[in-house]
Each structure stands twice: as C-alpha cells, then as structure tokens.
Design a protein around this motif. Structure first.
Motif, PDB file in Angstrom:
ATOM      1  N   GLY A  43       0.788  -1.229   0.000  1.00  0.00           N
ATOM      2  CA  GLY A  43       0.000   0.000   0.000  1.00  0.00           C
ATOM      3  C   GLY A  43       0.808   1.261   0.000  1.00  0.00           C
ATOM      4  N   ALA A  44       1.923   1.269  -0.674  1.00  0.00           N
ATOM      5  CA  ALA A  44       2.786   2.446  -0.665  1.00  0.00           C
ATOM      6  C   ALA A  44       2.907   3.039  -2.065  1.00  0.00           C
ATOM      7  CB  ALA A  44       4.166   2.082  -0.119  1.00  0.00           C
ATOM      8  N   SER A  45       1.799   3.015  -2.812  1.00  0.00           N
ATOM      9  CA  SER A  45       1.875   3.428  -4.218  1.00  0.00           C
ATOM     10  C   SER A  45       2.273   4.894  -4.372  1.00  0.00           C
ATOM     11  CB  SER A  45       0.538   3.175  -4.913  1.00  0.00           C
ATOM     12  OG  SER A  45      -0.518   3.816  -4.212  1.00  0.00           O
ATOM     13  N   GLY A  46       1.738   5.772  -3.498  1.00  0.00           N
ATOM     14  CA  GLY A  46       2.098   7.187  -3.585  1.00  0.00           C
ATOM     15  C   GLY A  46       3.571   7.416  -3.338  1.00  0.00           C
ATOM     16  N   LYS A  47       4.103   6.737  -2.319  1.00  0.00           N
ATOM     17  CA  LYS A  47       5.528   6.861  -2.019  1.00  0.00           C
ATOM     18  C   LYS A  47       6.383   6.349  -3.179  1.00  0.00           C
ATOM     19  CE  LYS A  47       5.733   6.636   3.043  1.00  0.00           C
ATOM     20  NZ  LYS A  47       6.301   5.874   4.184  1.00  0.00           N
ATOM     21  N   LEU A  48       5.935   5.256  -3.795  1.00  0.00           N
ATOM     22  CA  LEU A  48       6.715   4.678  -4.895  1.00  0.00           C
ATOM     23  C   LEU A  48       6.704   5.600  -6.113  1.00  0.00           C
ATOM     24  CD1 LEU A  48       8.435   2.444  -5.987  1.00  0.00           C
ATOM     25  CD2 LEU A  48       6.379   1.092  -6.445  1.00  0.00           C
ATOM     26  N   VAL A  49       5.568   6.236  -6.383  1.00  0.00           N
ATOM     27  CA  VAL A  49       5.508   7.203  -7.490  1.00  0.00           C
ATOM     28  C   VAL A  49       6.470   8.366  -7.229  1.00  0.00           C
ATOM     29  CG1 VAL A  49       4.046   8.968  -8.577  1.00  0.00           C
ATOM     30  CG2 VAL A  49       3.189   6.648  -8.266  1.00  0.00           C
ATOM     31  N   THR A  50       6.479   8.839  -5.992  1.00  0.00           N
ATOM     32  CA  THR A  50       7.416   9.911  -5.646  1.00  0.00           C
ATOM     33  C   THR A  50       8.859   9.462  -5.887  1.00  0.00           C
ATOM     34  OG1 THR A  50       5.895  10.799  -3.983  1.00  0.00           O
ATOM     35  CG2 THR A  50       8.205  11.397  -3.762  1.00  0.00           C
ATOM     36  N   ALA A  51       9.153   8.212  -5.549  1.00  0.00           N
ATOM     37  CA  ALA A  51      10.500   7.680  -5.766  1.00  0.00           C
ATOM     38  C   ALA A  51      10.825   7.576  -7.255  1.00  0.00           C
ATOM     39  CB  ALA A  51      10.629   6.320  -5.095  1.00  0.00           C
ATOM     40  N   VAL A  52       9.819   7.197  -8.068  1.00  0.00           N
ATOM     41  CA  VAL A  52      10.032   7.109  -9.525  1.00  0.00           C
ATOM     42  C   VAL A  52      10.386   8.487 -10.087  1.00  0.00           C
ATOM     43  CG1 VAL A  52       8.883   6.725 -11.744  1.00  0.00           C
ATOM     44  CG2 VAL A  52       8.563   5.104  -9.881  1.00  0.00           C
ATOM     45  N   LYS A  53       9.637   9.509  -9.661  1.00  0.00           N
ATOM     46  CA  LYS A  53       9.900  10.859 -10.169  1.00  0.00           C
ATOM     47  C   LYS A  53      11.242  11.387  -9.668  1.00  0.00           C
ATOM     48  CE  LYS A  53       6.756  13.872 -10.778  1.00  0.00           C
ATOM     49  NZ  LYS A  53       5.685  14.878 -10.558  1.00  0.00           N
ATOM     50  N   LYS A  54      11.549  11.116  -8.419  1.00  0.00           N
ATOM     51  CA  LYS A  54      12.830  11.564  -7.867  1.00  0.00           C
ATOM     52  C   LYS A  54      13.993  10.939  -8.630  1.00  0.00           C
ATOM     53  CE  LYS A  54      15.355  11.842  -3.466  1.00  0.00           C
ATOM     54  NZ  LYS A  54      15.322  11.466  -2.022  1.00  0.00           N
ATOM     55  N   GLN A  55      13.861   9.645  -8.933  1.00  0.00           N
ATOM     56  CA  GLN A  55      14.899   8.948  -9.687  1.00  0.00           C
ATOM     57  C   GLN A  55      15.049   9.539 -11.081  1.00  0.00           C
ATOM     58  OE1 GLN A  55      15.790   4.336  -9.864  1.00  0.00           O
ATOM     59  NE2 GLN A  55      14.048   4.748 -11.175  1.00  0.00           N
ATOM     60  N   LEU A  56      13.914   9.864 -11.708  1.00  0.00           N
ATOM     61  CA  LEU A  56      13.953  10.457 -13.052  1.00  0.00           C
ATOM     62  C   LEU A  56      14.618  11.831 -13.025  1.00  0.00           C
ATOM     63  CD1 LEU A  56      12.980  10.512 -16.075  1.00  0.00           C
ATOM     64  CD2 LEU A  56      10.958  11.719 -15.206  1.00  0.00           C
ATOM     65  N   LEU A  57      14.152  12.694 -12.122  1.00  0.00           N
ATOM     66  CA  LEU A  57      14.629  14.082 -12.109  1.00  0.00           C
ATOM     67  C   LEU A  57      16.106  14.168 -11.724  1.00  0.00           C
ATOM     68  CD1 LEU A  57      11.501  15.793 -10.528  1.00  0.00           C
ATOM     69  CD2 LEU A  57      12.131  15.622 -12.940  1.00  0.00           C
ATOM     70  N   LYS A  58      16.571  13.218 -10.942  1.00  0.00           N
ATOM     71  CA  LYS A  58      17.992  13.185 -10.587  1.00  0.00           C
ATOM     72  C   LYS A  58      18.861  12.959 -11.820  1.00  0.00           C
ATOM     73  CE  LYS A  58      21.327  10.693  -7.709  1.00  0.00           C
ATOM     74  NZ  LYS A  58      21.510   9.544  -6.773  1.00  0.00           N
ATOM     75  N   GLU A  59      18.360  12.146 -12.752  1.00  0.00           N
ATOM     76  CA  GLU A  59      19.134  11.814 -13.955  1.00  0.00           C
ATOM     77  C   GLU A  59      18.832  12.760 -15.111  1.00  0.00           C
ATOM     78  OE1 GLU A  59      21.401   9.518 -14.086  1.00  0.00           O
ATOM     79  OE2 GLU A  59      21.027   8.590 -12.127  1.00  0.00           O
ATOM     80  N   ALA A  60      17.715  13.505 -15.029  1.00  0.00           N
ATOM     81  CA  ALA A  60      17.264  14.303 -16.177  1.00  0.00           C
ATOM     82  C   ALA A  60      17.551  15.778 -15.996  1.00  0.00           C
ATOM     83  CB  ALA A  60      15.763  14.094 -16.375  1.00  0.00           C
ATOM     84  N   HIS A  61      18.600  16.091 -15.278  1.00  0.00           N
ATOM     85  CA  HIS A  61      18.828  17.492 -14.918  1.00  0.00           C
ATOM     86  C   HIS A  61      19.116  18.387 -16.118  1.00  0.00           C
ATOM     87  CE1 HIS A  61      23.072  16.329 -15.219  1.00  0.00           C
ATOM     88  NE2 HIS A  61      22.751  15.273 -14.504  1.00  0.00           N
ATOM     89  N   ASN A  62      19.515  17.824 -17.257  1.00  0.00           N
ATOM     90  CA  ASN A  62      19.781  18.648 -18.441  1.00  0.00           C
ATOM     91  C   ASN A  62      18.621  18.661 -19.432  1.00  0.00           C
ATOM     92  OD1 ASN A  62      22.394  19.458 -17.655  1.00  0.00           O
ATOM     93  ND2 ASN A  62      23.249  17.519 -18.393  1.00  0.00           N
TER      94      ASN A  62
END
Length: 287
Positions: free
Chosen positions: A139-158
C-alpha cells in the motif's frame, strides 16, 4: 525543465498509447511510467535496454521473534487489522502501525523494513526512463511514485522536457504524479464513466493549481458524449486539444509492443501527431 503529465480516469483509456507516441514525436530524452500498479510503458519504450533494479521500502512490517515470544496473545488481540494469527504476521494485512510492537511485554515484536516494490531505471547515453512495480497487496503506491519521479529528475537534470505516464484514477499515485507537473493532459473517452472520471481528475488537478487540457480518444464511437465533453470543457474553460478516432491499428501496435507513432499512416497516429504539435506550440514552447 517542464513536466508534462498524462492521466486518465481508468486503465485502458489510451493514456500509454498517447504517452509513448508523444515521447517518440518529441524525441524526449527523459520520461517515466508512474502507473506503479500496472506499468506497461516499458513494453514499448525500453528499447532492449536492461534496467538497474533496486528494492523499494515503503512501510515497515511487524516481525515476531519466536525465541522471545511467550504466546500471551496480546499482539493478536490488539491488532486492528487482523494481521496476526497463531503468532505469525501476514505481510499482506499488516499496516505497520506498530501497536503489537508497543504492547508486547517480552519485546518479541519489532518493526522491520519490507520491500514493497522495485524501482527500475533504464539508462543509455542520451535517454533515461524511470519506472517501478509495486508488489501485490502493498500500500505504498504514492511513495513509490514519488521515488520514480525523484529517480527520473535526478538523472534528467539537463532535459528541457520530461513526459510522465501517470496512474489511472485520482488516488495517492495520481496526487504524487501531479506534484511538480506543469501541465496535465487528460485522455478521456466519450462514455458516461469517461466523462465522470474526467471531471474528477480536473477537480483534483485544480486543487493543486496545475493547468489541464483534454483530448478525446475514440471520439467517433459516441458523438453525443464527445459533444458533452467539449461543452463541459468549454464551460469551465479547459481546452480540448484534439480528438483521436477509433482505429484498429492501435490494437495492432499494442500487440506488437510498438508505439502507434510507428504506424504513421494510421488515423490515430495522425491525430496524435496533430495533438502533440498543438500542445508543443501552445503550452510547452513559449510558456
């Protein structure tokens, strides 16, 4: 960096079909699938890359140390979720509240980290794709979505643009997806439930102050409902940026694990291209 989020009221509305086509049309370098309960963007966008996979720890679960347990039964009596039976904890029913841990006279119960899903990162020299899969019953779907976006934005800084395929509905994963988004494209269908779901997403996005636009998939299946959608959006000043006709080529593309953009002569692909150009020129290029 601008975040374009694509949402729909329920699964199967065409959200991922539109998202994958937009990624191809824009040559987007950074994108994500935030539908962590049923991710499928990787089926058409992973491009034979192997992902880096990491466990995701959402909530803690109770654990009973049988070497300390005296079988007093207090944990089972006081568990409001019925997660403890015969001095064993069901990870599917434990909500991680910690009451059993606090009430145990022998300190036999402890809270332990539980891997509730997996984070996946596809990365090449010029592309990054973040996605995840939630374990059944977690039941941690919201937290996991936040983690997905955080992982993306960390790599997509350019990156100037990231495209995010969101979750259906209006629950925690959708709310987590909307956070930080500059623009929400709602993919809807001309059905009674489609209209109902669209209204709920618009209301949710408005609460976050995020701009919304709408496109109507399979618009020609029920023209009366298509006109109702357009009339409602016009009334509340939400732009309808395009219509996508029913097209069996979409089914063919899905079955072949391809983006509809690879069938450029199809009716649906042409309509989606027009919608993309409208969004790019009017909402992403200059604002």
């Amino acid at each position: 960096m601008k975040q374009l989020l694509i949402l729909s009221g329920k699964g199967g509305t065409g959200k991922t079909t539109v998202a994958s086509a937009f990624i191809k049309l824009s040559n987007c370098k950074s994108f994500a699938d935030c539908d962590v309960d049923a991710p499928n963007l990787h089926l058409v966008m992973s491009e034979n890359m192997e992902p880096v996979i990491n466990d995701f720890y959402g909530f803690q679960k109770a654990f009973i140390d049988n070497s300390k347990c005296i079988n007093c039964g207090l944990c089972e009596e006081n568990c409001h979720f019925g997660a403890i039976r015969n001095f064993e904890v069901s990870v599917y029913e434990c909500e991680g509240c910690g009451v059993c841990c606090e009430i145990c006279p022998q300190n036999a119960v402890s809270m332990t980290e539980y891997a509730s899903g997996s984070l996946k990162l596809y990365k090449s020299q010029n592309k990054v794709f973040s996605t995840a899969k939630l374990k059944m019953g977690s039941g941690a779907s919201g937290k996991l979505v936040t983690a997905v976006k955080k992982q993306l934005l960390k790599e997509a800084h350019n990156s100037e643009l990231v495209i995010i395929d969101g979750s259906p509905g209006i629950g925690c994963p959708v709310i987590a997806s909307i956070s930080g988004a500059n623009l929400v494209l709602i993919v809807t269908e001309p059905t009674v439930s489609g209209i109902h779901d669209m209204k709920r997403i618009i209301k949710t996005a408005k609460q976050f102050g995020t701009a919304c636009i709408v496109c109507i998939n399979k618009f020609d299946v029920e023209m009366d409902n298509t006109k109702k959608i357009e009339a409602y959006c016009n009334e509340i000043q939400i732009p309808v940026v395009g219509r996508i006709p029913f097209d069996n080529t979409v089914i063919k593309a899905v079955n072949n694990f391809k983006s509809i953009d690879e069938y450029q002569d199809s009716k649906a692909a042409k309509a989606i291209k027009t919608i993309w150009n409208t969004i790019y020129e009017n909402y992403l290029l200059s604002k």
